[in-house]
Design a protein around this motif. Structure first.
Motif, PDB file in Angstrom:
ATOM      1  N   GLN A  35       0.811  -1.226   0.000  1.00 40.18           N
ATOM      2  CA  GLN A  35       0.000   0.000   0.000  1.00 40.18           C
ATOM      3  C   GLN A  35       0.843   1.274   0.000  1.00 40.18           C
ATOM      4  OE1 GLN A  35      -3.581  -0.506  -0.370  1.00 40.18           O
ATOM      5  NE2 GLN A  35      -2.367  -2.287  -0.950  1.00 40.18           N
ATOM      6  N   SER A  36       2.127   1.124   0.208  1.00 45.94           N
ATOM      7  CA  SER A  36       3.022   2.267   0.016  1.00 45.94           C
ATOM      8  C   SER A  36       3.973   2.004  -1.146  1.00 45.94           C
ATOM      9  CB  SER A  36       3.837   2.538   1.288  1.00 45.94           C
ATOM     10  OG  SER A  36       2.977   2.980   2.310  1.00 45.94           O
ATOM     11  N   ILE A 106      -7.636  -0.003   2.188  1.00 44.28           N
ATOM     12  CA  ILE A 106      -6.183   0.061   2.357  1.00 44.28           C
ATOM     13  C   ILE A 106      -5.781  -0.637   3.653  1.00 44.28           C
ATOM     14  CG2 ILE A 106      -4.257   1.657   2.748  1.00 44.28           C
ATOM     15  CD1 ILE A 106      -5.739   3.549   0.742  1.00 44.28           C
ATOM     16  N   SER A 109      -5.230  -4.357   3.313  1.00 39.75           N
ATOM     17  CA  SER A 109      -3.999  -4.849   2.678  1.00 39.75           C
ATOM     18  C   SER A 109      -2.739  -4.425   3.420  1.00 39.75           C
ATOM     19  CB  SER A 109      -3.900  -4.334   1.237  1.00 39.75           C
ATOM     20  OG  SER A 109      -4.978  -4.770   0.469  1.00 39.75           O
ATOM     21  N   GLY A 110      -2.706  -3.187   3.861  1.00 43.61           N
ATOM     22  CA  GLY A 110      -1.496  -2.638   4.469  1.00 43.61           C
ATOM     23  C   GLY A 110      -1.155  -3.357   5.764  1.00 43.61           C
TER      24      GLY A 110
ATOM     25  N   GLY C  46      -3.964   4.840  -5.266  1.00 39.44           N
ATOM     26  CA  GLY C  46      -4.626   4.396  -4.046  1.00 39.44           C
ATOM     27  C   GLY C  46      -5.570   5.364  -3.381  1.00 39.44           C
ATOM     28  N   VAL C  60     -10.326  -4.312  -1.490  1.00 36.82           N
ATOM     29  CA  VAL C  60      -8.955  -3.818  -1.628  1.00 36.82           C
ATOM     30  C   VAL C  60      -8.889  -2.813  -2.776  1.00 36.82           C
ATOM     31  CG1 VAL C  60      -7.958  -6.009  -0.837  1.00 36.82           C
ATOM     32  CG2 VAL C  60      -8.202  -5.583  -3.285  1.00 36.82           C
ATOM     33  N   ARG C  61      -7.761  -2.115  -2.844  1.00 38.94           N
ATOM     34  CA  ARG C  61      -7.467  -1.250  -3.974  1.00 38.94           C
ATOM     35  C   ARG C  61      -6.891  -2.109  -5.105  1.00 38.94           C
ATOM     36  NH1 ARG C  61     -10.106   2.857  -1.889  1.00 38.94           N
ATOM     37  NH2 ARG C  61      -8.901   4.654  -1.205  1.00 38.94           N
ATOM     38  N   LEU C  64      -3.438  -1.032  -6.272  1.00 41.95           N
ATOM     39  CA  LEU C  64      -2.293  -1.215  -5.369  1.00 41.95           C
ATOM     40  C   LEU C  64      -2.076  -2.698  -5.065  1.00 41.95           C
ATOM     41  CD1 LEU C  64      -2.666   1.681  -2.755  1.00 41.95           C
ATOM     42  CD2 LEU C  64      -1.579   1.695  -5.008  1.00 41.95           C
ATOM     43  N   THR C  65      -2.738  -3.526  -5.844  1.00 41.49           N
ATOM     44  CA  THR C  65      -2.577  -4.971  -5.690  1.00 41.49           C
ATOM     45  C   THR C  65      -1.998  -5.475  -6.999  1.00 41.49           C
ATOM     46  OG1 THR C  65      -4.596  -4.974  -4.374  1.00 41.49           O
ATOM     47  CG2 THR C  65      -3.826  -7.111  -5.175  1.00 41.49           C
TER      48      THR C  65
END
Ligand SMILES: Cc1cc2nc3c(=O)[nH]c(=O)nc-3n(C[C@H](O)[C@H](O)[C@H](O)COP(=O)(O)OP(=O)(O)OC[C@H]3O[C@@H](n4cnc5c(N)ncnc54)[C@H](O)[C@@H]3O)c2cc1C
Ligand code: FES
Ligand code: FES
Lengths: 279, 796, 167
Positions: A35-36, A106, A109-110, C46, C60-61, C64-65
């Motif tokens: 996520q970053s 986010i 996942s993060g 994101g 989820v995004r 970003l996956t």
């Protein structure tokens, strides 16, 4: 806005991760929640030859409690921390801070470890780790290390992590009897904070004991406000910690907020946090 | 009788009409979008589709010394790499000026800058590849050498002309204008009260969720260019592609399918889009460009960078005598084609003071070039500025006079029975309802109650503020807006209605749909006028090869102009249908009516002939009709507003905020908007237009600003750094309406799409200042960040 | 250099096998390889939420996956959630309330809304706004979206109550 090309590996064991990181050196990067890292790749402000996806290492996932500490595995997602009953019981500060991190999609996942490794000065987890006097656990081909949070964050996006080193988890000493408060100011929900405070203390007869104040957005890294802590120690909640905070913090200006304003806001938050702890 | 009952869409003797006008009908075309089955440009799949990415200038102002494409050309998947000269052979340059903006000037602009880049983000080379990722990879391999030139970033510095951006000009002034009506100096001299303030407006941008998108498909066999384009004005773009790519008009077809937000951003000519069309011709294959978010920030038009000083003169009884303002605005290095970047400032000086009956008005406008991204028309063009500075200075005057701001406005608003009326700035208003709107707003929000609550809370250290902002709004523009200036932008629109053999109704319109609900309201109008049920109507828009010619969607014109064309076409078709029915039934046409998909007997309401049967006869058995009778089941009508330059509308908004005076944070508690768009065709859609518009206006007031560094670098070109309004901070918005129909059309509809955006920033500003007033603080620089609020409070 | 890898995952109930470059994010994979263009791209960093999809049941995004991170996983997109009827109530409420204009944000918005409707049946208006705080909509101003979700939550509570009241 497409990421530059890279290779991808998903090792099945910690040993394999360590070997890969050791072998590939600087050209490899750990991928946790992405996520970053993924946005930085998409924006082409970061690049890597190889991404080492650690999400297959189950031992890095989850929250556990022993007699005197709570351990948050590096791969535990922000959302899992937010919803964990153990966290709520033993380290409520984390549960209070979690909803401030980005947005549900986010947070799903993060990861906790990813946020500590990234060391964004405005991130919630690093400041919480300071307030909680946590210890960062790492592993590499050279072996394991335990690094106190107060020695871990070195500067802007910079930590004590050595090349090839992986965060495996964070240990938090249990502090029954402490109250905790998390406050932050962000322009919009889920944005990185302009400034925020993770605060802990025991309350005895209207006075605060064992006060801990850690700030996010107060400098180039998360900062423990030692002068302010000292000033607040053993007293009823103070109304102005301005001078102490000026010694503790050195906020960086951003596009909308000057360093001076951030210092002012930190003082407002500190006062509110102390009052909330006592109240 | 309500306004809706008097709608002229049916003869008065009709008792049977089921009218859809005025009903909250959900939009039929929303269903595909709800299932992810829309077709946006990026959803289209074409064989041999190539993708383009652009090398953009890293400097605000620089000479291109050299560009070496050899590495880029050799990169995987690359089809071609081109510079400005190569593309200019296929696409001629353009100049963004209009004849009626006297003296406006701008240099020629090319699809790719040729010798000199004039803003950071201006495209200078195009890389075409098999995938977008490959094109981006290759862009990084272009070796470019630059000679940086002095960049003019600040608007005052630009005005001073110390450094002139374009060598062909003597100064940096794109356009200027002076208005001096009445006796302004005398009015200020004789005034009991004079207030003055300077306001500053942050440059912001549209941030459509879907980036600008174009897929150009040149067929060499037919010498035909088909452009799938996310544009609000397909016919305008057809004309422009034809002219600049040198193709016969008939050989250009522009198709607009679903568009992911536009708000004025997608009504302009963009160099990278022109380049994409040229590349398709050069490469003889389809080429697609979808601006990614970085490119959007760097190259979508920006808007509203103004610094204005305004003065107001009033008597001690609270009568406004005069406004006097000086507006300086910076537009980037080019005036944007074909609408120009002079219009926004022009609107500011046309609209300031609009709701009020003062007699003296002076305004001075300077529009200057800078080395930042270009600015142009974005939703509510100029209105947010005119409204904020009018309403800001009006509040200041009320404060100085010790009058309640609502009462002060009431004393000065043009009376509702004074129309037609010409305002001090020279604008002609057909019919407005400021007083009705004000009354309705005050009761809707319980103004008195809120004031009492505010006073109570103040005692507890809670700083609430109530802000009002009255407004006038330009809608339904006539050819006086662009056409008279020489722009080939149509002020008229057309509608074709066709009754199909099964009794279904097809509507083709030149107005386009970006989610406002154009297709929905046209279906409502057509169904109502012809006499069919909504499920029978299918609306088609956005294709220059099938729809009538027209202007498209901008300046709040779709419903008022395009809707009237549908209404007129519907009336004509209905008459034709009745002719056929009369012939089939062998009765007098005057005794028949159409209701709910059937021809009925007007007197008894008895069903006589289903339209499906009428269609069958007319199309397949015309042999059964009288010998000389020819049925006409397709009708086209057009409509142009001409009586007034614009069909002005009016409204008023209110904002309720709470300011945390320690942190400078502003919490929006509630927002109200009462406005008059004439006939409300679909209340559900109108209210949502307002709400969406208000939130865009709130964005300007609290969040949005394109930050440039001193050397002209855009510093917040991501959505993480450029803050748009999100759900968490937005208030609920209460809407109310007054309906004064325009008599320039039978439909009576004025525009509404921009009203929310026009008034919200002023209302929020006044609310904040109302909250701060007891602390002697005032904010005047948008957006009102916590820092700026704290600055005003002298804290920190 | 070709880094592409084999990938097998389940998309909307169907097994999909393909080769992908590791740099391909899930949304590009879904749109370009699986032909599912309902999930949109709005920012690719994101922030906007237009790409919101469900992976193994969690939102989820998609931008970003990485697609390769979804090996063996189950992905649900607007198309699948529409066809299965899972989104039907929300879609109807969005339609009736006109909780969309251009519709570009809508697939992501619906997938995010469904997550809330399923996990927090008693969510307040404030909580709805909070839950959607990562989904940008430039058209609506959000209120209609919040209203529509509130309606569905209320409807579901009524249905649940009625079901519970039965003997
Ligand atoms: C729109 C948006 C808003 C956000 N808002 C916030 C916010 O308000 N507050 C906040 O704190 N965060 C925010 N984030 C960031 C988010 O919390 C990230 O999840 C987090 O910072 C990184 O975690 P990750 O697991 O995704 O790490 P990744 O992106 O996978 O990795 C980040 C970095 O850490 C390294 N890394 C990851 N795991 C390890 C490990 N175990 N050992 C060693 N190195 C490792 C990676 O190599 C990489 O350099 C936001 C993100 C987005 C997209
Ligand atoms: S496209 Fe993924 S969050 Fe915007
Ligand atoms: S409906 Fe257009 S962005 Fe949400």
């Amino acid at each position: 806005m497409k990421a530059p090309a890279f290779a991808y590996a998903k090792p099945r064991s910690l040993a394999e991760v360590c070997a890969l990181l050791d072998e590939r050196g600087e050209t490899a990067r750990v991928l946790a929640g992405g996520q970053s890292l993924v946005p930085m790749l998409n924006l082409r402000v970061a690049a890597a030859d190889l991404l080492v996806d650690i999400s297959g290492i189950e031992s890095l996932r989850g929250v556990s409690v022993t007699a005197d500490r709570l351990c948050v595995g590096a791969l535990t997602s922000h959302r899992e921390v937010e919803q964990s009953a153990e966290v709520a019981r033993h380290a409520p500060l984390l549960a209070q801070a979690a909803p401030h991190i980005a947005h549900v999609a986010i947070r799903n996942s993060g990861t906790f470890g990813g946020s500590i490794a990234l060391a964004d000065p405005a991130a919630e987890w690093p400041a919480c780790c300071l307030a909680l006097d946590a210890t960062i656990l790492t592993i590499s081909k050279a072996g394991k290390r335990s690094i106190p949070a107060r020695a871990f964050f070195k500067g802007l996006f910079s930590t004590d992590l050595r090349p090839g080193e992986l965060i495996t988890g964070v240990e938090i000493p249990l502090t029954p009897g402490h109250r905790s408060v998390f406050l932050e100011l962000s322009r919009r929900r889920g944005d990185y904070a302009i400034v925020g405070v993770a605060a802990m203390a025991k309350v005895q007869g209207g006075t605060l004991q064992d006060v801990r104040l850690a700030f996010l957005g107060g400098g180039d890294r998360p900062l423990l406000a030692v002068h302010a802590m000292k000033a607040a120690e053993g007293k009823p909640p103070l109304a102005d910690l301005g001078p102490a905070l000026a010694a503790d913090l050195s906020p960086m200006a951003d596009l909308d907020t000057s360093a001076r304003t951030k210092l002012h806001l930190a003082n407002v938050l500190a006062r509110r946090a102390l009052a909330a702890l006592a109240g | 009788m309500t306004a809706r009952d008097e709608l002229p869409v049916k003869d008065s003797k009709t008792r049977t009409q089921s009218g859809y006008i005025g009903k909250s009908e959900p939009r039929a075309n929303a269903k595909r979008l709800l299932q992810g089955r829309g077709s946006f440009i990026d959803d289209l799949r074409f064989p041999r589709l190539a993708h383009v990415a652009f090398l953009r200038s890293p400097h605000a102002h620089a000479k291109i010394k050299s560009m070496d494409f050899s590495k880029a050309r050799a990169a995987p998947g690359v089809i071609g790499v081109f510079d400005g000269r190569a593309v200019a052979e296929y696409c001629s340059p353009w100049i963004g000026v209009l004849g009626h903006l006297k003296g406006i000037k701008s240099p020629p602009q090319y699809p790719l800058a040729i010798e000199r880049a004039c803003w950071q983000g201006e495209a200078v080379a195009a890389v075409v590849a098999e995938t977008r990722a490959q094109a981006e990879d290759a862009v990084e391999l272009v070796a470019a050498e630059w000679d940086p030139l002095p960049a003019v970033i600040d608007m005052h510095e630009s005005l001073s002309g110390k450094v002139v951006i374009h060598p062909e000009f003597e100064d940096n002034i794109c356009f200027s204008r002076q208005i001096d009506n009445g006796e302004v100096d005398a009015a200020f001299k004789n005034a009991d009260v004079v207030v003055e303030e300077s306001y500053s407006f942050g440059r912001h941008t549209g941030v459509c969720l879907e980036g600008r998108a174009i897929l150009a498909d040149y067929n060499a066999g037919e010498h035909m260019l088909t452009v799938h384009h996310a544009t609000q004005a397909p016919h305008m773009m057809q004309d422009i592609f034809s002219k600049h790519l040198n193709l016969p008009e008939a050989n250009v077809r522009v198709i607009c399918r679903d568009i992911g937000g536009a708000y004025g951003i997608k009504v302009h000519v963009y160099p990278d889009e022109m380049c994409t069309a040229a590349l398709s011709i050069m490469l003889r294959r389809p080429v697609k460009f979808v601006a990614d978010r970085l490119e959007s920030f760097l190259s979508d038009i920006h808007a509203r960078e103004h610094k204005v000083t305004v003065r107001l003169a009033a008597t001690k009884d609270g009568e406004i005598l005069a406004f006097d303002l000086d507006d300086l605005t910076a537009i980037g290095p080019y005036s944007v084609y074909p609408r120009t970047s002079g219009i926004e400032g022009n609107q500011v000086v046309n609209l300031t003071g609009g709701p009020y009956k003062h007699k003296h008005y002076r305004a001075s406008l300077n529009v200057v070039f800078t080395n930042k991204n270009v600015t142009c028309q974005y939703r509510a063009v100029g209105h947010p500025i005119a409204v904020a500075l009018t309403e800001g200075i009006v509040d200041l005057a009320a404060q100085k006079l010790g009058m309640d701001p609502a009462e002060f406005r009431r004393r000065n608003m043009i009376p509702d029975d004074a129309y037609p009326y010409t305002g001090a700035a020279g604008m002609k208003y057909e019919v407005l309802t400021h007083h009705q709107c004000l009354d309705k707003l005050l009761s809707l929000m319980d103004y008195k109650g809120l004031r009492a609550e505010q006073a109570e809370l103040r005692k507890k250290g809670v700083y609430r503020g109530i802000g009002l902002a009255a407004m006038i709004e330009v809608t339904n523009p006539s050819p006086a807006f662009y056409g008279v200036g020489g722009a080939r932008i149509s002020a008229q629109d057309g509608a074709t209605l066709r009754l199909e053999p099964t009794g279904m109704l097809t509507v083709l319109s030149s107005v386009t749909e970006q989610g406002q609900g154009t297709e929905g309201i046209f279906a409502q109008i057509a169904a109502t006028v012809v006499g069919v049920t909504m499920d029978k109507v299918k609306v088609i828009t956005g294709d220059t090869s099938t729809t009538p010619y027209g202007g498209g969607t901008w300046a709040s014109r779709g419903a008022g102009i395009g809707g009237e064309a549908v209404l007129q076409a519907g009336k004509a078709l209905r008459s034709n249908i009745l002719d056929i029915a009369a012939a089939i039934l062998n009765v007098d046409k005057a005794d028949l009516d159409i209701f709910s998909n059937e021809v009925i007997d007007l007197a008894s309401g008895e069903s006589k002939l289903p339209l499906a049967e009428l269609g069958r006869v007319a199309y397949f058995r015309p042999d059964t009709l009288p010998m000389k009778f020819q049925s006409e089941l397709m009708v086209t009508r057009h409509y142009t507003p001409r009586e007034y330059g614009f069909t002005f509308t009016n409204g008023i908004q209110a904002s309720l905020v709470e300011v945390d005076v320690e942190t400078g944070f502003v919490k929006l508690l509630k927002h109200w908007c009462v406005e008059d768009c004439g006939t409300v065709i679909n209340p559900l859609l109108v209210d949502e237009q307002i709400r969406g518009g208000v939130v865009q206006g709130i964005g300007a007031a609290l969040f949005e600003e394109c930050h440039y560094s001193e050397d002209g670098q855009l510093q917040n070109a991501t959505m993480a750094d450029y803050l748009v309004p999100m759900s968490g901070e937005m208030p609920d918005i209460v809407c109310g309406h007054v309906e004064s129909k325009t008599r320039t059309s039978e439909l009576g509809a004025k525009g509404v799409g921009e009203a929310g955006t026009a008034g919200a920033p002023g209302a929020v500003m006044n609310a904040i200042n109302d909250a701060l007033s007891s602390l002697g603080a005032r904010v005047t620089t948008m957006p009102f960040t916590p820092e700026r609020v704290l600055d005003a409070l002298g804290k920190k | 250099m070709d880094h592409s890898l084999p990938l097998t995952l389940t998309v909307n109930g169907t097994r999909v096998t393909s080769r992908v470059e590791p740099r391909t994010h899930l949304i590009d994979f879904l749109r370009d390889t699986a032909g599912l263009t309902g999930s949109h791209i709005g920012c690719e960093h994101g922030v906007c939420g237009a790409c919101t999809v469900r992976v193994d049941g969690l939102i989820v995004r998609g931008c970003l996956t990485l697609a390769v991170q979804c090996e063996g996983k189950t992905v649900d997109t607007i198309e699948g959630l529409s066809d299965s009827g899972e989104l039907a109530e929300l879609q109807q409420a969005f339609h009736e309330r006109n909780a969309l204009q251009c519709g570009y944000c809508t697939p992501g918005m619906l997938v995010a809304a469904l997550d809330l409707v399923k996990s927090e049946p008693d969510a307040s208006r404030e909580r709805i706004r909070e839950h959607l705080s990562g989904n940008y909509c430039r058209c609506t101003g959000y209120q209609a979206i919040v209203d529509a979700i509130e309606t569905v939550l209320a409807m579901r509570r009524t249905t649940a109550k009625a079901a519970g009241a039965r003997p």
